[in-house]
Design a protein around this motif. Sequence first.
Motif, PDB file in Angstrom:
ATOM      1  N   ILE A   2      -5.027  -5.181   8.684  1.00  0.00           N
ATOM      2  CA  ILE A   2      -4.276  -4.597   7.574  1.00  0.00           C
ATOM      3  C   ILE A   2      -5.095  -4.775   6.302  1.00  0.00           C
ATOM      4  O   ILE A   2      -5.587  -5.858   6.014  1.00  0.00           O
ATOM      5  CB  ILE A   2      -2.902  -5.271   7.422  1.00  0.00           C
ATOM      6  CG1 ILE A   2      -2.045  -5.006   8.654  1.00  0.00           C
ATOM      7  CG2 ILE A   2      -2.197  -4.767   6.165  1.00  0.00           C
ATOM      8  CD1 ILE A   2      -0.693  -5.674   8.620  1.00  0.00           C
ATOM      9  N   LYS A   4      -5.346  -3.666   1.980  1.00  0.00           N
ATOM     10  CA  LYS A   4      -4.670  -3.159   0.794  1.00  0.00           C
ATOM     11  C   LYS A   4      -5.415  -1.944   0.278  1.00  0.00           C
ATOM     12  O   LYS A   4      -6.643  -1.922   0.253  1.00  0.00           O
ATOM     13  CB  LYS A   4      -4.631  -4.227  -0.289  1.00  0.00           C
ATOM     14  CG  LYS A   4      -3.377  -5.017  -0.284  1.00  0.00           C
ATOM     15  CD  LYS A   4      -3.148  -5.623  -1.642  1.00  0.00           C
ATOM     16  CE  LYS A   4      -1.729  -5.602  -1.811  1.00  0.00           C
ATOM     17  NZ  LYS A   4      -0.804  -6.103  -2.387  1.00  0.00           N
ATOM     18  N   HIS A   5      -4.667  -0.934  -0.134  1.00  0.00           N
ATOM     19  CA  HIS A   5      -5.229   0.282  -0.706  1.00  0.00           C
ATOM     20  C   HIS A   5      -4.487   0.558  -2.002  1.00  0.00           C
ATOM     21  O   HIS A   5      -3.358   0.106  -2.194  1.00  0.00           O
ATOM     22  CB  HIS A   5      -5.049   1.464   0.257  1.00  0.00           C
ATOM     23  CG  HIS A   5      -5.682   1.247   1.589  1.00  0.00           C
ATOM     24  ND1 HIS A   5      -7.009   1.509   1.829  1.00  0.00           N
ATOM     25  CD2 HIS A   5      -5.181   0.763   2.740  1.00  0.00           C
ATOM     26  CE1 HIS A   5      -7.286   1.219   3.086  1.00  0.00           C
ATOM     27  NE2 HIS A   5      -6.186   0.746   3.658  1.00  0.00           N
ATOM     28  N   SER A  15      -0.067   0.072  -5.075  1.00  0.00           N
ATOM     29  CA  SER A  15      -0.851  -0.389  -3.932  1.00  0.00           C
ATOM     30  C   SER A  15       0.060  -0.472  -2.709  1.00  0.00           C
ATOM     31  O   SER A  15       1.282  -0.562  -2.826  1.00  0.00           O
ATOM     32  CB  SER A  15      -1.497  -1.744  -4.212  1.00  0.00           C
ATOM     33  OG  SER A  15      -0.517  -2.722  -4.418  1.00  0.00           O
ATOM     34  N   PHE A  16      -0.566  -0.417  -1.561  1.00  0.00           N
ATOM     35  CA  PHE A  16       0.160  -0.485  -0.295  1.00  0.00           C
ATOM     36  C   PHE A  16      -0.787  -1.069   0.737  1.00  0.00           C
ATOM     37  O   PHE A  16      -1.995  -1.066   0.561  1.00  0.00           O
ATOM     38  CB  PHE A  16       0.660   0.903   0.128  1.00  0.00           C
ATOM     39  CG  PHE A  16      -0.396   1.969   0.079  1.00  0.00           C
ATOM     40  CD1 PHE A  16      -1.191   2.243   1.173  1.00  0.00           C
ATOM     41  CD2 PHE A  16      -0.612   2.684  -1.088  1.00  0.00           C
ATOM     42  CE1 PHE A  16      -2.181   3.215   1.114  1.00  0.00           C
ATOM     43  CE2 PHE A  16      -1.595   3.662  -1.162  1.00  0.00           C
ATOM     44  CZ  PHE A  16      -2.375   3.928  -0.055  1.00  0.00           C
ATOM     45  N   SER A  17      -0.223  -1.576   1.800  1.00  0.00           N
ATOM     46  CA  SER A  17      -1.016  -2.166   2.879  1.00  0.00           C
ATOM     47  C   SER A  17      -0.850  -1.337   4.137  1.00  0.00           C
ATOM     48  O   SER A  17       0.269  -0.958   4.492  1.00  0.00           O
ATOM     49  CB  SER A  17      -0.553  -3.599   3.158  1.00  0.00           C
ATOM     50  OG  SER A  17      -0.727  -4.393   2.012  1.00  0.00           O
ATOM     51  N   LEU A  18      -1.983  -1.039   4.782  1.00  0.00           N
ATOM     52  CA  LEU A  18      -1.962  -0.256   6.013  1.00  0.00           C
ATOM     53  C   LEU A  18      -3.003  -0.774   6.978  1.00  0.00           C
ATOM     54  O   LEU A  18      -4.083  -1.206   6.571  1.00  0.00           O
ATOM     55  CB  LEU A  18      -2.298   1.217   5.732  1.00  0.00           C
ATOM     56  CG  LEU A  18      -1.224   2.136   5.204  1.00  0.00           C
ATOM     57  CD1 LEU A  18      -1.796   3.532   5.034  1.00  0.00           C
ATOM     58  CD2 LEU A  18      -0.019   2.168   6.108  1.00  0.00           C
ATOM     59  N   TRP A  23      -4.722   4.300   8.221  1.00  0.00           N
ATOM     60  CA  TRP A  23      -5.541   4.807   7.121  1.00  0.00           C
ATOM     61  C   TRP A  23      -6.460   5.925   7.617  1.00  0.00           C
ATOM     62  O   TRP A  23      -6.569   6.976   6.979  1.00  0.00           O
ATOM     63  CB  TRP A  23      -6.338   3.663   6.513  1.00  0.00           C
ATOM     64  CG  TRP A  23      -7.131   4.051   5.303  1.00  0.00           C
ATOM     65  CD1 TRP A  23      -8.491   4.062   5.188  1.00  0.00           C
ATOM     66  CD2 TRP A  23      -6.636   4.467   4.032  1.00  0.00           C
ATOM     67  NE1 TRP A  23      -8.857   4.460   3.929  1.00  0.00           N
ATOM     68  CE2 TRP A  23      -7.726   4.716   3.195  1.00  0.00           C
ATOM     69  CE3 TRP A  23      -5.350   4.661   3.516  1.00  0.00           C
ATOM     70  CZ2 TRP A  23      -7.595   5.144   1.882  1.00  0.00           C
ATOM     71  CZ3 TRP A  23      -5.222   5.092   2.201  1.00  0.00           C
ATOM     72  CH2 TRP A  23      -6.333   5.324   1.407  1.00  0.00           C
ATOM     73  N   ASN A  53       9.850   1.279   1.486  1.00  0.00           N
ATOM     74  CA  ASN A  53       8.565   1.008   0.848  1.00  0.00           C
ATOM     75  C   ASN A  53       7.520   2.042   1.268  1.00  0.00           C
ATOM     76  O   ASN A  53       7.647   2.698   2.302  1.00  0.00           O
ATOM     77  CB  ASN A  53       8.109  -0.442   1.066  1.00  0.00           C
ATOM     78  CG  ASN A  53       7.667  -0.738   2.462  1.00  0.00           C
ATOM     79  OD1 ASN A  53       6.886   0.002   3.048  1.00  0.00           O
ATOM     80  ND2 ASN A  53       8.145  -1.840   3.012  1.00  0.00           N
ATOM     81  N   SER A  55       4.368   1.745   2.229  1.00  0.00           N
ATOM     82  CA  SER A  55       3.608   1.459   3.450  1.00  0.00           C
ATOM     83  C   SER A  55       4.344   1.953   4.686  1.00  0.00           C
ATOM     84  O   SER A  55       3.758   2.600   5.561  1.00  0.00           O
ATOM     85  CB  SER A  55       3.333  -0.045   3.577  1.00  0.00           C
ATOM     86  OG  SER A  55       2.549  -0.505   2.505  1.00  0.00           O
ATOM     87  N   SER A  56       5.634   1.676   4.756  1.00  0.00           N
ATOM     88  CA  SER A  56       6.430   2.134   5.897  1.00  0.00           C
ATOM     89  C   SER A  56       6.520   3.649   5.941  1.00  0.00           C
ATOM     90  O   SER A  56       6.414   4.251   7.015  1.00  0.00           O
ATOM     91  CB  SER A  56       7.838   1.541   5.831  1.00  0.00           C
ATOM     92  OG  SER A  56       7.794   0.149   6.003  1.00  0.00           O
ATOM     93  N   ARG A  59       3.309   5.060   7.371  1.00  0.00           N
ATOM     94  CA  ARG A  59       3.227   4.870   8.822  1.00  0.00           C
ATOM     95  C   ARG A  59       4.131   5.853   9.560  1.00  0.00           C
ATOM     96  O   ARG A  59       3.734   6.441  10.569  1.00  0.00           O
ATOM     97  CB  ARG A  59       3.620   3.439   9.193  1.00  0.00           C
ATOM     98  CG  ARG A  59       2.588   2.411   8.826  1.00  0.00           C
ATOM     99  CD  ARG A  59       3.031   1.029   9.331  1.00  0.00           C
ATOM    100  NE  ARG A  59       2.192   0.006   8.760  1.00  0.00           N
ATOM    101  CZ  ARG A  59       2.522  -0.731   7.691  1.00  0.00           C
ATOM    102  NH1 ARG A  59       3.694  -0.547   7.084  1.00  0.00           N
ATOM    103  NH2 ARG A  59       1.687  -1.632   7.233  1.00  0.00           N
TER     104      ARG A  59
END
Length: 70
Positions: A2, A4-5, A15-18, A23, A53, A55-56, A59
């Motif tokens: 994972i 951060k972007h 920012s979000f995490s993927l 990605w 959120n 990130s979700s 996805r």
Amino acid sequence: MIRKHSATLHGHRTSFSLEDAFWTELKAIANARSISLAALISEIDDGREAGSNLSSALRLYVLKWLKDRH
């Protein structure tokens, strides 16, 4: 893994995490649709439910895109 972007959405930095796989697929989807990655992320952000959120939402968008192609 994972990571951060960051992206600018409607003039605000977020920012979000993927995971790397999501990605990679987001970039491929943007390319397939002939839009920028930032435009795709902004579109997904605009369409997500209040309280969810980013990130979700990203996805779930990737999952739906891949399922709809089969």
